[in-house]
Design a protein around this motif. Sequence first.
Motif, mmCIF file in Angstrom:
data_model
loop_
_atom_site.group_PDB
_atom_site.id
_atom_site.type_symbol
_atom_site.label_atom_id
_atom_site.label_comp_id
_atom_site.label_asym_id
_atom_site.label_seq_id
_atom_site.Cartn_x
_atom_site.Cartn_y
_atom_site.Cartn_z
ATOM 1 N N ASP A 48 0.590 -10.622 22.181
ATOM 2 C CA ASP A 48 0.605 -12.001 22.849
ATOM 3 C C ASP A 48 -0.763 -12.649 22.798
ATOM 4 N N ARG A 49 -1.769 -11.593 22.957
ATOM 5 C CA ARG A 49 -3.247 -12.109 23.032
ATOM 6 C C ARG A 49 -3.620 -12.543 21.431
ATOM 7 N N VAL A 50 -3.214 -11.867 20.514
ATOM 8 C CA VAL A 50 -3.431 -12.036 19.021
ATOM 9 C C VAL A 50 -2.770 -13.305 18.752
ATOM 10 N N TRP A 51 -1.579 -13.601 19.125
ATOM 11 C CA TRP A 51 -0.825 -14.867 19.037
ATOM 12 C C TRP A 51 -1.458 -16.016 19.601
ATOM 13 N N ALA A 52 -1.949 -15.956 20.523
ATOM 14 C CA ALA A 52 -2.376 -16.998 21.447
ATOM 15 C C ALA A 52 -3.865 -17.516 20.778
ATOM 16 N N ALA A 53 -4.578 -16.591 20.001
ATOM 17 C CA ALA A 53 -5.693 -16.688 19.562
ATOM 18 C C ALA A 53 -5.646 -17.132 18.131
ATOM 19 N N LEU A 54 -4.429 -17.311 17.618
ATOM 20 C CA LEU A 54 -4.380 -17.831 16.004
ATOM 21 C C LEU A 54 -4.943 -19.181 15.933
ATOM 22 N N PRO A 55 -5.566 -19.552 14.998
ATOM 23 C CA PRO A 55 -5.773 -18.665 13.648
ATOM 24 C C PRO A 55 -6.699 -17.850 13.925
ATOM 25 N N LEU A 56 -7.072 -16.788 13.037
ATOM 26 C CA LEU A 56 -8.355 -15.819 13.316
ATOM 27 C C LEU A 56 -8.961 -15.958 11.689
ATOM 28 N N TYR A 57 -10.342 -15.738 11.748
ATOM 29 C CA TYR A 57 -11.211 -15.917 10.505
ATOM 30 C C TYR A 57 -12.085 -14.774 10.641
ATOM 31 N N SER A 58 -12.333 -14.006 9.711
ATOM 32 C CA SER A 58 -13.257 -13.028 9.837
ATOM 33 C C SER A 58 -13.643 -12.313 8.368
ATOM 34 N N THR A 59 -14.399 -11.396 8.288
ATOM 35 C CA THR A 59 -14.844 -10.604 7.087
ATOM 36 C C THR A 59 -14.153 -9.297 7.132
ATOM 37 N N ALA A 60 -13.682 -8.784 5.866
ATOM 38 C CA ALA A 60 -12.922 -7.499 5.849
ATOM 39 C C ALA A 60 -14.082 -6.249 5.763
ATOM 40 N N GLU A 61 -13.681 -5.253 6.221
ATOM 41 C CA GLU A 61 -14.484 -4.127 6.190
ATOM 42 C C GLU A 61 -13.757 -2.898 5.800
ATOM 43 N N ARG A 62 -14.248 -2.001 5.127
ATOM 44 C CA ARG A 62 -13.241 -0.716 4.617
ATOM 45 C C ARG A 62 -13.939 0.407 5.259
ATOM 46 N N TRP A 63 -12.762 1.190 5.465
ATOM 47 C CA TRP A 63 -13.069 2.679 6.252
ATOM 48 C C TRP A 63 -11.991 3.485 5.454
ATOM 49 N N GLY A 64 -12.242 4.281 4.613
ATOM 50 C CA GLY A 64 -11.268 5.017 3.951
ATOM 51 C C GLY A 64 -10.350 4.091 3.178
ATOM 52 N N GLN A 65 -9.054 4.339 3.317
ATOM 53 C CA GLN A 65 -8.065 3.600 2.916
ATOM 54 C C GLN A 65 -7.346 2.714 4.028
ATOM 55 N N PRO A 87 1.324 3.955 7.485
ATOM 56 C CA PRO A 87 0.893 2.719 6.738
ATOM 57 C C PRO A 87 2.008 1.709 6.811
ATOM 58 N N GLY A 88 1.499 0.377 7.114
ATOM 59 C CA GLY A 88 2.634 -0.723 7.282
ATOM 60 C C GLY A 88 2.333 -1.073 8.797
ATOM 61 N N GLU A 89 2.068 -0.322 9.550
ATOM 62 C CA GLU A 89 1.687 -0.702 11.017
ATOM 63 C C GLU A 89 0.408 -1.319 11.132
ATOM 64 N N ILE A 90 0.207 -2.370 12.211
ATOM 65 C CA ILE A 90 -0.782 -2.928 12.354
ATOM 66 C C ILE A 90 -1.414 -2.891 13.650
ATOM 67 N N TYR A 91 -2.730 -2.558 13.836
ATOM 68 C CA TYR A 91 -3.256 -1.948 15.027
ATOM 69 C C TYR A 91 -4.436 -2.678 15.413
ATOM 70 N N ILE A 99 -8.887 -5.799 14.337
ATOM 71 C CA ILE A 99 -7.762 -5.716 13.874
ATOM 72 C C ILE A 99 -7.945 -4.515 12.599
ATOM 73 N N LEU A 100 -6.774 -3.416 12.705
ATOM 74 C CA LEU A 100 -7.098 -2.513 11.787
ATOM 75 C C LEU A 100 -5.926 -2.325 11.065
ATOM 76 N N ILE A 101 -5.671 -2.629 9.506
ATOM 77 C CA ILE A 101 -4.747 -1.999 8.755
ATOM 78 C C ILE A 101 -4.839 -0.836 7.620
ATOM 79 N N VAL A 102 -3.954 0.095 7.959
ATOM 80 C CA VAL A 102 -4.196 1.340 7.163
ATOM 81 C C VAL A 102 -3.250 1.102 6.006
ATOM 82 N N PHE A 103 -3.681 1.990 4.947
ATOM 83 C CA PHE A 103 -2.696 1.863 3.855
ATOM 84 C C PHE A 103 -2.731 3.260 3.131
ATOM 85 N N GLY A 104 -3.388 4.350 3.885
ATOM 86 C CA GLY A 104 -3.571 5.774 3.488
ATOM 87 C C GLY A 104 -4.581 6.304 4.204
#
Length: 147
Positions: A48-65, A87-91, A99-104
């Motif tokens: 709900d909080r993320v939805w209310a804040a849209l649109p969001l703009y940022s810069t990607a950072e990597r941490w492993g996969q 993988p496929g779940e968004i945290y 926001i953290l998205i893992v793929f491995g």
Amino acid sequence: MPTNLLPKRPTPPRSAKARSVSAPARRVLIKAGRITIRAELLDTATADRVWAALPLYSTAERWGQSIHFETPVETGRDRTARVLATPGEIYFWVEDDRILIVFGPTPISRPGEVRLPRPCNLWAKALDDVTPLKDVAPGEKVSVTVA
């Protein structure tokens, strides 16, 4: 004759489907560099909080996969918080408002698991394959918008 004295007709029971008014699915587009992932929000306070804040703009950072990025959203840890990810779940990383998205596997993962840095709130599920996020370089632009 007063109408309140007339025998009442039994009303047919409504089905559970008719009782529940379902809201349309909340979907977002997550663009990181040249990669676009569709995701559906879950029914959580963090979503709900993320939805209310849209649109969001940022810069990607990597941490492993995984990729993660800073947001202006603030929330506390909730009942969906977990350390082991799929993988496929968004945290949402509560302590760092990211926001953290893992793929491995991440650098702290053990064999056969995907481990998050801390318990993170699950707030969305990707509708597309997240493995193309491996091509996102640190510093690339990220946006989260209503789909």
